[in-house]
Design an enzyme around this catalytic site. Structure first.
Site, PDB file in Angstrom:
ATOM      1  N   TYR A  61       0.820  -1.222   0.000  1.00  0.00           N
ATOM      2  CA  TYR A  61       0.000   0.000   0.000  1.00  0.00           C
ATOM      3  C   TYR A  61       0.858   1.279   0.000  1.00  0.00           C
ATOM      4  CZ  TYR A  61      -3.282   3.424   2.094  1.00  0.00           C
ATOM      5  OH  TYR A  61      -4.040   4.536   2.390  1.00  0.00           O
ATOM      6  N   LEU A  93       5.446 -10.483  -2.328  1.00  0.00           N
ATOM      7  CA  LEU A  93       4.005 -10.495  -2.606  1.00  0.00           C
ATOM      8  C   LEU A  93       3.207 -11.230  -1.527  1.00  0.00           C
ATOM      9  CD1 LEU A  93       4.179 -11.180  -6.477  1.00  0.00           C
ATOM     10  CD2 LEU A  93       4.077  -8.978  -5.308  1.00  0.00           C
ATOM     11  N   SER A 127       6.499   3.574  13.113  1.00  0.00           N
ATOM     12  CA  SER A 127       5.068   3.750  13.348  1.00  0.00           C
ATOM     13  C   SER A 127       4.831   4.502  14.653  1.00  0.00           C
ATOM     14  CB  SER A 127       4.444   2.354  13.461  1.00  0.00           C
ATOM     15  OG  SER A 127       3.151   2.416  13.993  1.00  0.00           O
ATOM     16  N   TYR A 174       4.265  -6.709  17.007  1.00  0.00           N
ATOM     17  CA  TYR A 174       4.474  -5.856  15.826  1.00  0.00           C
ATOM     18  C   TYR A 174       5.209  -4.574  16.228  1.00  0.00           C
ATOM     19  CZ  TYR A 174       3.542  -2.274  12.376  1.00  0.00           C
ATOM     20  OH  TYR A 174       3.700  -1.221  11.494  1.00  0.00           O
ATOM     21  N   LYS A 180       9.185  -2.820  15.451  1.00  0.00           N
ATOM     22  CA  LYS A 180       9.493  -1.450  14.996  1.00  0.00           C
ATOM     23  C   LYS A 180      10.490  -0.787  15.951  1.00  0.00           C
ATOM     24  CE  LYS A 180       6.984  -1.460  11.362  1.00  0.00           C
ATOM     25  NZ  LYS A 180       7.654  -1.542  10.059  1.00  0.00           N
ATOM     26  N   VAL A 216     -18.066   0.366  16.227  1.00  0.00           N
ATOM     27  CA  VAL A 216     -17.244   1.457  16.778  1.00  0.00           C
ATOM     28  C   VAL A 216     -16.729   0.975  18.137  1.00  0.00           C
ATOM     29  CG1 VAL A 216     -17.246   3.832  17.606  1.00  0.00           C
ATOM     30  CG2 VAL A 216     -18.547   3.221  15.548  1.00  0.00           C
ATOM     31  N   GLY A 273      -6.126  -3.191  23.917  1.00  0.00           N
ATOM     32  CA  GLY A 273      -4.847  -2.610  23.468  1.00  0.00           C
ATOM     33  C   GLY A 273      -4.985  -1.232  22.844  1.00  0.00           C
TER      34      GLY A 273
HETATM   35  P1  NAD Z   1       1.667  -3.646   3.058  1.00  0.00           P
HETATM   36  O1  NAD Z   1       1.473  -4.986   3.679  1.00  0.00           O
HETATM   37  O2  NAD Z   1       0.660  -3.170   2.074  1.00  0.00           O
HETATM   38  O3  NAD Z   1       3.116  -3.578   2.370  1.00  0.00           O
HETATM   39  C1  NAD Z   1       4.208  -4.323   2.825  1.00  0.00           C
HETATM   40  C2  NAD Z   1       4.810  -5.036   1.621  1.00  0.00           C
HETATM   41  O4  NAD Z   1       5.968  -5.775   2.059  1.00  0.00           O
HETATM   42  C3  NAD Z   1       3.854  -6.044   0.994  1.00  0.00           C
HETATM   43  O5  NAD Z   1       3.817  -5.858  -0.407  1.00  0.00           O
HETATM   44  C4  NAD Z   1       4.459  -7.406   1.356  1.00  0.00           C
HETATM   45  O6  NAD Z   1       4.222  -8.352   0.335  1.00  0.00           O
HETATM   46  C5  NAD Z   1       5.929  -7.055   1.474  1.00  0.00           C
HETATM   47  N1  NAD Z   1       6.717  -7.928   2.363  1.00  0.00           N
HETATM   48  C6  NAD Z   1       6.444  -8.276   3.643  1.00  0.00           C
HETATM   49  N2  NAD Z   1       7.405  -9.089   4.120  1.00  0.00           N
HETATM   50  C7  NAD Z   1       8.314  -9.246   3.126  1.00  0.00           C
HETATM   51  C8  NAD Z   1       9.531  -9.948   2.988  1.00  0.00           C
HETATM   52  N3  NAD Z   1      10.015 -10.702   3.986  1.00  0.00           N
HETATM   53  N4  NAD Z   1      10.217  -9.877   1.819  1.00  0.00           N
HETATM   54  C9  NAD Z   1       9.746  -9.125   0.803  1.00  0.00           C
HETATM   55  N5  NAD Z   1       8.591  -8.439   0.852  1.00  0.00           N
HETATM   56  C10 NAD Z   1       7.884  -8.492   2.005  1.00  0.00           C
HETATM   57  O7  NAD Z   1       1.832  -2.591   4.251  1.00  0.00           O
HETATM   58  P2  NAD Z   1       1.867  -1.010   4.205  1.00  0.00           P
HETATM   59  O8  NAD Z   1       0.655  -0.506   4.868  1.00  0.00           O
HETATM   60  O9  NAD Z   1       2.208  -0.537   2.853  1.00  0.00           O
HETATM   61  O10 NAD Z   1       3.081  -0.761   5.209  1.00  0.00           O
HETATM   62  C11 NAD Z   1       4.397  -0.529   4.744  1.00  0.00           C
HETATM   63  C12 NAD Z   1       5.315  -0.356   5.940  1.00  0.00           C
HETATM   64  O11 NAD Z   1       4.847   0.724   6.735  1.00  0.00           O
HETATM   65  C13 NAD Z   1       5.385  -1.556   6.877  1.00  0.00           C
HETATM   66  O12 NAD Z   1       6.707  -1.661   7.357  1.00  0.00           O
HETATM   67  C14 NAD Z   1       4.444  -1.180   7.994  1.00  0.00           C
HETATM   68  O13 NAD Z   1       4.783  -1.827   9.195  1.00  0.00           O
HETATM   69  C15 NAD Z   1       4.675   0.310   8.075  1.00  0.00           C
HETATM   70  N6  NAD Z   1       3.554   1.060   8.663  1.00  0.00           N
HETATM   71  C16 NAD Z   1       2.309   0.913   8.144  1.00  0.00           C
HETATM   72  C17 NAD Z   1       1.241   1.613   8.701  1.00  0.00           C
HETATM   73  C18 NAD Z   1      -0.166   1.462   8.190  1.00  0.00           C
HETATM   74  O14 NAD Z   1      -1.083   1.800   8.897  1.00  0.00           O
HETATM   75  N7  NAD Z   1      -0.379   0.979   6.974  1.00  0.00           N
HETATM   76  C19 NAD Z   1       1.475   2.490   9.776  1.00  0.00           C
HETATM   77  C20 NAD Z   1       2.766   2.605  10.274  1.00  0.00           C
HETATM   78  C21 NAD Z   1       3.804   1.881   9.702  1.00  0.00           C
HETATM   79  C1  WQD Z   2      -8.424   3.681  14.306  1.00  0.00           C
HETATM   80  C2  WQD Z   2      -9.547   4.006  15.282  1.00  0.00           C
HETATM   81  C3  WQD Z   2     -10.171   2.125  16.665  1.00  0.00           C
HETATM   82  C4  WQD Z   2     -11.674  -0.363  13.360  1.00  0.00           C
HETATM   83  C5  WQD Z   2      -3.202   0.696  13.681  1.00  0.00           C
HETATM   84  C6  WQD Z   2      -1.975   0.086  14.302  1.00  0.00           C
HETATM   85  C7  WQD Z   2      -0.818   1.040  14.191  1.00  0.00           C
HETATM   86  C8  WQD Z   2      -0.615   1.506  12.738  1.00  0.00           C
HETATM   87  C9  WQD Z   2      -1.884   1.990  12.125  1.00  0.00           C
HETATM   88  C10 WQD Z   2       1.027   0.110  11.678  1.00  0.00           C
HETATM   89  C11 WQD Z   2      -9.341   3.419  16.676  1.00  0.00           C
HETATM   90  C12 WQD Z   2     -11.310   2.510  15.741  1.00  0.00           C
HETATM   91  C13 WQD Z   2     -11.136   0.671  14.134  1.00  0.00           C
HETATM   92  C14 WQD Z   2     -13.063  -0.671  13.516  1.00  0.00           C
HETATM   93  C15 WQD Z   2     -13.246   1.113  15.124  1.00  0.00           C
HETATM   94  N1  WQD Z   2      -0.180   0.412  11.902  1.00  0.00           N
HETATM   95  N2  WQD Z   2     -11.904   1.385  14.981  1.00  0.00           N
HETATM   96  N3  WQD Z   2     -13.792   0.086  14.387  1.00  0.00           N
HETATM   97  O1  WQD Z   2      -5.392   1.194  15.873  1.00  0.00           O
HETATM   98  O2  WQD Z   2      -4.890   3.637  15.392  1.00  0.00           O
HETATM   99  O3  WQD Z   2      -3.495   1.892  14.380  1.00  0.00           O
HETATM  100  O4  WQD Z   2      -2.922   1.029  12.314  1.00  0.00           O
HETATM  101  O5  WQD Z   2       2.014   0.552  12.173  1.00  0.00           O
HETATM  102  O6  WQD Z   2       0.302   0.366  14.665  1.00  0.00           O
HETATM  103  O7  WQD Z   2      -2.236  -0.199  15.656  1.00  0.00           O
HETATM  104  O8  WQD Z   2      -5.778   2.188  13.560  1.00  0.00           O
HETATM  105  O9  WQD Z   2      -7.572   2.045  11.884  1.00  0.00           O
HETATM  106  O10 WQD Z   2      -7.262   0.123  13.505  1.00  0.00           O
HETATM  107  O11 WQD Z   2      -8.164   2.296  14.327  1.00  0.00           O
HETATM  108  O12 WQD Z   2     -13.960   1.747  15.901  1.00  0.00           O
HETATM  109  O13 WQD Z   2     -13.586  -1.593  12.867  1.00  0.00           O
HETATM  110  O14 WQD Z   2     -10.754   3.392  14.792  1.00  0.00           O
HETATM  111  O15 WQD Z   2     -10.652   1.758  17.931  1.00  0.00           O
HETATM  112  O16 WQD Z   2      -9.883   4.333  17.606  1.00  0.00           O
HETATM  113  P1  WQD Z   2      -4.946   2.225  14.949  1.00  0.00           P
HETATM  114  P2  WQD Z   2      -7.210   1.591  13.240  1.00  0.00           P
END
Ligand code: NAD
Ligand code: WQD
Length: 348
Positions: free
Chosen positions: A10, A32, A123, A147, A151, A215, A292
């Site tokens: 993403y 993938l 994150s 997770y 990080k 919610v 959590g």
């Molecule tokens: P995503 O799952 O869409 O993208 C991660 C990609 O990494 C995927 O395409 C997956 O196939 C690939 N991948 C995973 N493990 C792998 C491996 N061992 N070798 C090669 N490819 C691998 O996730 P995203 O939302 O795009 O997140 C990207 C990064 O940002 C991640 O490190 C995630 O922890 C971090 N992040 C995401 C969020 C969020 O809310 N989406 C928030 C904070 C941090």
């Molecule tokens: C947002 C708000 C929920 C779903 C997570 C990870 C964080 C980061 C981003 C990777 C909260 C509420 C949610 C639902 C709801 N990822 N909610 N009903 O929890 O802030 O963060 O994603 O690093 O590490 O923890 O995001 O989108 O899950 O929740 O009411 O079906 O929506 O309680 O208040 P969050 P979220």
């Protein structure tokens, strides 16, 4: 050349688009495990640019070494990771193995091939239960799940690497809550199964694939009692990575930035904004708090603005509009037929 691990996912795919738009040479590595090969073609359609792709696992050092051997890599953006908080509690070993070993292998190859620029996807989860909001980069760090622990561990490793080797330029980017999609509506977030995160859940309710939103609690100490988060448009977030790459060229050593908007919205605010732009009613019911969860989490993004000249541009309505365009154009995610894709892309 920039190596983007996890570049099919993403945030990675949106970042690759911005890199190609700015004429960077890009090589993507992705196994993938949480993304679709179809993304690659869509990136090409949006940008009209070429890039290289290797389907491999970053924990496999011998395979990843070939990428360093065959390409002249000067910088790395490391997205590749598993990212579902709940799943990490069920399967901690998978998370530690994939996320920690993946990063260690990349660091090892950086040393072997003398690559000194590295941007890491951290994150807001590393702030644990923050003492107050807005959250600054110097707040104390802690985690409550495997997770988040991966990080924080990788951040700690980066801090040690930086102390040991002054040639390294390392950026820790702490993302808040990315939502939205590219304006073309042909790339976006596609969670497998029932979404854990709020926005994908809302869009699945909107297209009728889920009945109603749960919610998670309305008794937090927030204006309407529901959880408050800092939602940030994924394209703004992607641009933050380009700003970080530019910063690393100044050889700053280790730098750490929050990437958020600085604005908190509650669950019900997001539902309302989504309803306004989509004109679709989102039925919801209040349920128990999710274990959590914290009540409030939003960034102080001032440091990124001062030092990178970066700030988020898109507001909440635009985030909802773009999430909705992506979901309604691709009700089955990336398994859409290509005729529809051609129709949409001819209009960009
Ligand atoms: P995503 O799952 O869409 O993208 C991660 C990609 O990494 C995927 O395409 C997956 O196939 C690939 N991948 C995973 N493990 C792998 C491996 N061992 N070798 C090669 N490819 C691998 O996730 P995203 O939302 O795009 O997140 C990207 C990064 O940002 C991640 O490190 C995630 O922890 C971090 N992040 C995401 C969020 C969020 O809310 N989406 C928030 C904070 C941090
Ligand atoms: C947002 C708000 C929920 C779903 C997570 C990870 C964080 C980061 C981003 C990777 C909260 C509420 C949610 C639902 C709801 N990822 N909610 N009903 O929890 O802030 O963060 O994603 O690093 O590490 O923890 O995001 O989108 O899950 O929740 O009411 O079906 O929506 O309680 O208040 P969050 P979220």
């Amino acid at each position: 050349m920039v190596l983007v691990t996890g570049g099919v996912g993403y945030i990675g795919s949106h970042t690759v688009v911005e890199l190609l738009n700015e004429n960077y040479e890009v090589v993507i590595v992705d196994n993938l495990c949480n993304s679709s090969m179809l993304v690659l073609d869509r990136i090409r359609k949006i940008t009209n640019k070429e890039f290289k792709f290797y389907n491999l696992d970053v924990t496999d050092k011998n395979s990843l070494k070939i990428v360093f051997e065959e390409n002249d890599i000067d910088s790395i953006i490391h997205f590749a990771a598993l990212k579902a908080v709940g799943e990490s509690v069920e399967k901690p070993l998978e998370y530690y193995k994939n996320n920690i070993v993946g990063a260690l292998v990349v660091f090892d190859l950086m040393k072997e091939y003398n690559v000194n620029n590295f941007v890491f996807s951290s994150s807001a989860t590393v702030y644990g239960k923050p003492e107050s909001c807005p959250i600054r980069e110097d707040f104390s760090l802690s985690t409550t799940n495997p997770y988040g622990a991966t990080k924080l561990m990788i951040e700690d490793i980066m801090r040690d690497l930086s102390r040991a080797n002054k040639n390294l330029n390392l950026a820790i980017l702490r993302y808040f809550n990315p939502i939205g999609a590219h304006i073309s509506g042909i790339i976006g977030e596609e969670p497998k199964g029932i979404p854990n995160n709020l926005m994908p859940y809302i869009t699945k309710v909107a297209i009728g694939q889920l009945k109603e939103l749960n919610v998670f609690g309305d008794d937090y100490d927030t204006p309407d009692g529901t959880g408050v988060r800092d939602y940030i448009h994924v394209v703004d977030l992607a641009k933050g990575h380009l700003a970080a790459l530019k910063k690393l060229k100044e050889k700053p050593g280790l730098v750490t930035y929050n990437l958020g908007t600085g604005q908190g919205y509650s669950v019900l605010d997001l539902v309302k904004s989504f309803e306004n732009v989509s004109h679709i009613n989102i039925p919801y019911k209040i349920t128990d708090r999710r274990p959590g969860d914290i009540g409030m989490c939003y960034a102080d993004p001032t440091k990124a603005y001062k030092e990178l000249g970066w700030k988020a541009e898109f507001g909440i309505e635009r985030m909802c509009e773009d999430s909705w365009r992506w979901q309604s154009n691709n009700p089955k995610g990336y398994e859409e037929n290509s005729e529809l894709l051609d129709m949409i892309t001819s209009e960009i």
